[in-house]
Scaffold this active site. Structure first.
Site, PDB file in Angstrom:
ATOM      1  N   GLU A  43       0.739  -1.028   0.250  1.00 52.33           N
ATOM      2  CA  GLU A  43      -0.039  -0.112   0.011  1.00 52.33           C
ATOM      3  C   GLU A  43       0.994   1.342   0.056  1.00 52.33           C
ATOM      4  OE1 GLU A  43      -4.012  -1.631   2.264  1.00 52.33           O
ATOM      5  OE2 GLU A  43      -2.392  -0.891   3.587  1.00 52.33           O
TER       6      GLU A  43
HETATM    7  C1  ACM Z   1      -1.961  -5.258   4.859  1.00 52.44           C
HETATM    8  O1  ACM Z   1      -2.993  -5.658   5.246  1.00 52.44           O
HETATM    9  N1  ACM Z   1      -1.888  -4.000   4.260  1.00 52.44           N
HETATM   10  C2  ACM Z   1      -0.525  -5.991   4.362  1.00 52.44           C
END
Ligand code: ACM
Length: 628
Positions: free
Chosen positions: A343
């Site tokens: 992310e």
């Molecule tokens: C995650 O759950 N962003 C690894």
């Protein structure tokens, strides 16, 4: 030593019931093989504890502390049992022939012998403790049996996010105790986040003087519309980290630190703005939530989510990260260092003239390849220190770092892709019940959570080895892990509620051979037993809904509903008149025969109440005889 013992007792508490009738002798995770024999070993205060190897002393102490807590007597340690003495023998003789982490446990009327080395012996003792029923008179009757056991996967992990909310060292140890009691061996400690940097780094003190404190926390569910305006802070000193790592080592748990990069890094950037592509921007402020923080004001983000302000791939940042990792690698002896990689939005890298120039200079195609360049540089550094990286599955994008292990979280696809590239994989897919921040039922009675619906049955049904892989590729699946993200988990009690009993399902899919999986036995025999034990402690857990009840409508006129208690000793109460069941409602005692008048629909509502008074959510089953 005192600390070890007190930590252990909470995870291994009184058994109120006879585990002996169960085909797995009450053990979670189910052992590879259990052969039940006639008779019992009468454990009383005349029994001696034989443990000759000094390396087994800590495990012998754990067993003796447990016996003292359950039986009210401790065993006399002895070099060897005299001919007239009955003994529990912990031995490593012959253990070299056992599989890694494996053990054998033999219980006869005369002796209990646990054979294993290191973790294997420790796990044998965990099984033995789980097999012990409650004391009867002056003795504990351990069922005669032969157990042979070893793990399916070498990596059996639990993750804990301490960035969003942080937890005291005492709870971190409790978490490790719970893991170890269920033969989980890797604690993935997620130490850095947008909403807080939680580990002391001596060279960069502002990481904790600035980065470990935010002015408040979101009220309600994301996207939050207001803050509680209550300062929230906390971090682990290096001494505390050492204490945790040493504690875990004694429980055969490896602690794997995660230092997130390049994304989820805005707390570090608030402390050291030069780490950003745009040090002068007041960047992560969302005009709709001005309370959520102002990086220019050196405030840490309060809003949950994913933010554009990520580490810039500059020499300043790399030097910073190398310095941080140098200190981290001294504290954590683990082979693996988790570097995050998930992310990480590319927006700021797109806007940054520096990043665009770097992409050109390095001959990279785009920002994904720039992320790959970033991760590979960090990997090279970590490899140069003799360690290896783990990254979330986004590290596949733009080219996988040569030696990286991939943690597959956005489903199983990342893990499959990595295994096909001959990379090691740890499976932790959120869509297979392994995100323990998800709800455990569809009931509106669940406490606030991130969403989803992942009862323990979902994790239990999951097989970490994807069928689509070839036999060779399957070997890259090193294990499985569940994750506990803590946006909505602000206390140890809530963390316990979210992981239990789901962690039991994780333990079984991580340890037990596929052909030993048996959901009926797990959910109807062993879960109720283990939850009854927990019920007697100060450890919180989610009370399952009645076994056999579903939210699916049942059609018919004369309907029989057959339920079982999900916690031994608990009671089920029900209503059929639409009111909310409680302990003054009818108690379910045997199969319910409900006559549903033609053209009507009734709603069966149940609640489970445990001996300690813990309550399940209300479960509802529509019973319908032709009503619209
Ligand atoms: C995650 O759950 N962003 C690894």
């Amino acid at each position: 030593m005192k600390k070890i013992i007190s930590g252990l007792i909470l995870a291994c508490v009184t058994l109120s019931v006879s585990a002996q009738t169960d085909e797995n002798l009450g053990i979670i995770p189910a052992p590879v093989s259990v052969e039940k024999k006639a008779g019992v070993f009468k454990l009383d205060k005349t029994v001696v504890l034989v443990s000759n190897e000094t390396s087994n002393a800590a495990t012998a102490d754990i067993l003796n502390a447990y016996i003292a807590s359950q039986g009210g007597f401790a065993l006399r340690p002895s070099q060897a049992a005299a001919t007239n003495e009955r003994a529990i023998v912990l031995s490593s003789v012959g253990a070299e022939k056992l599989p890694v982490e494996g053990y054998e446990l033999q219980v006869t009327a005369r002796n209990i012998t646990v054979t294993g080395k290191g973790a294997g012996l420790f796990y044998g003792v965990q099984s033995l403790m789980q097999m012990m029923p409650e004391k009867k008179g002056q003795e504990i009757d351990v069922p005669a049996s032969i157990i042979k056991d070893y793990p399916r996967f070498q990596y059996r992990g639990m993750h804990l996010d301490v960035g969003r909310h942080t937890f005291p060292v005492s709870f971190i140890k409790k978490y490790i105790d719970l893991m170890a009691a269920y033969k989980l061996n890797n604690f993935h400690w997620h130490l850095t986040e947008d909403q807080g940097w939680r580990i002391e780094i001596k060279k960069y003190p502002k990481l904790t003087t600035v980065g470990a404190e935010r002015n408040g926390s979101v009220v309600g569910h994301h996207p939050g519309v207001t803050s509680d305006n209550t300062p929230y802070k906390g971090f682990y000193t290096q001494n505390e980290v050492k204490e945790v790592v040493a504690y875990a080592t004694r429980k055969f748990v490896t602690v794997i630190p995660e230092i997130e990069l390049p994304g989820h890094s805005s707390a570090a950037i608030a402390a050291y703005p030069q780490l950003s592509c745009f040090p002068d921007r007041d960047t992560f402020v969302d005009p709709k939530t001005p309370w959520a923080g102002s990086r220019k004001g050196k405030q840490v983000q309060q809003q949950w989510g994913v933010f554009d302000d990520v580490f810039a791939p500059t020499e300043y940042t790399f030097k910073f990260l190398e310095d941080v990792l140098d200190e981290v690698m001294v504290l954590f002896p683990s082979k693996y260092i988790h570097i995050g990689g998930d992310e990480s939005p590319k927006e700021y890298w797109k806007q940054s003239p520096f990043c665009q120039q770097l992409i050109k200079e390095k001959g990279l195609k785009d920002e994904h390849e720039l992320q790959s360049y970033f991760i590979q540089r960090i990997e090279k550094y970590i490899n140069s220190k003799g360690r290896s990286i783990i990254g979330w599955d986004e590290i596949l994008e733009g080219g996988l770092a040569p030696n990286a292990t991939v943690m597959s979280w956005r489903g199983v696809e990342g893990g499959i892709a990595a295994a096909k590239l001959n990379h090691d994989v740890i499976m932790t897919p959120g869509n297979q019940g392994l995100y323990f921040d998800h709800a455990q039922s569809k009931s509106s009675g669940e406490p606030v959570n991130i969403g989803g619906n992942s009862p323990y049955s979902v994790a239990y049904a999951y097989d970490p080895v994807p069928e689509v892989l070839s036999a060779d590729q399957k070997k890259y699946i090193k294990g499985v892990q569940a994750n506990l993200w803590t946006e909505y988990i602000e206390s140890p009690e809530k963390a316990e509620y979210m992981i239990l009993p789901r962690m039991f399902a994780l333990a079984e899919i991580a340890w037990s051979p596929l052909d030993r999986k048996n959901f009926k036995n797990f959910s109807e025999e062993r879960i109720p037993l283990h939850l009854a034990r927990l019920d007697k402690t100060n450890t919180n857990y989610w009370v399952p809904v009645p076994v056999g009840q579903s939210d699916q409508q049942i059609d018919g006129e004369d309907i029989t509903v057959d339920l079982k208690v999900p916690v031994q000793g608990a009671k089920i109460y029900y209503t059929l008149d639409g009111t909310t069941p409680s302990d003054v409602s009818n108690q379910y005692r045997s199969a319910l025969k409900v006559n549903v008048p033609k053209g009507t629909k009734l709603l069966l509502k149940t609640v489970v109440i445990t001996p300690k008074g813990k309550r399940s959510v209300i479960s509802e089953t529509p019973l319908n005889n032709g009503a619209k």
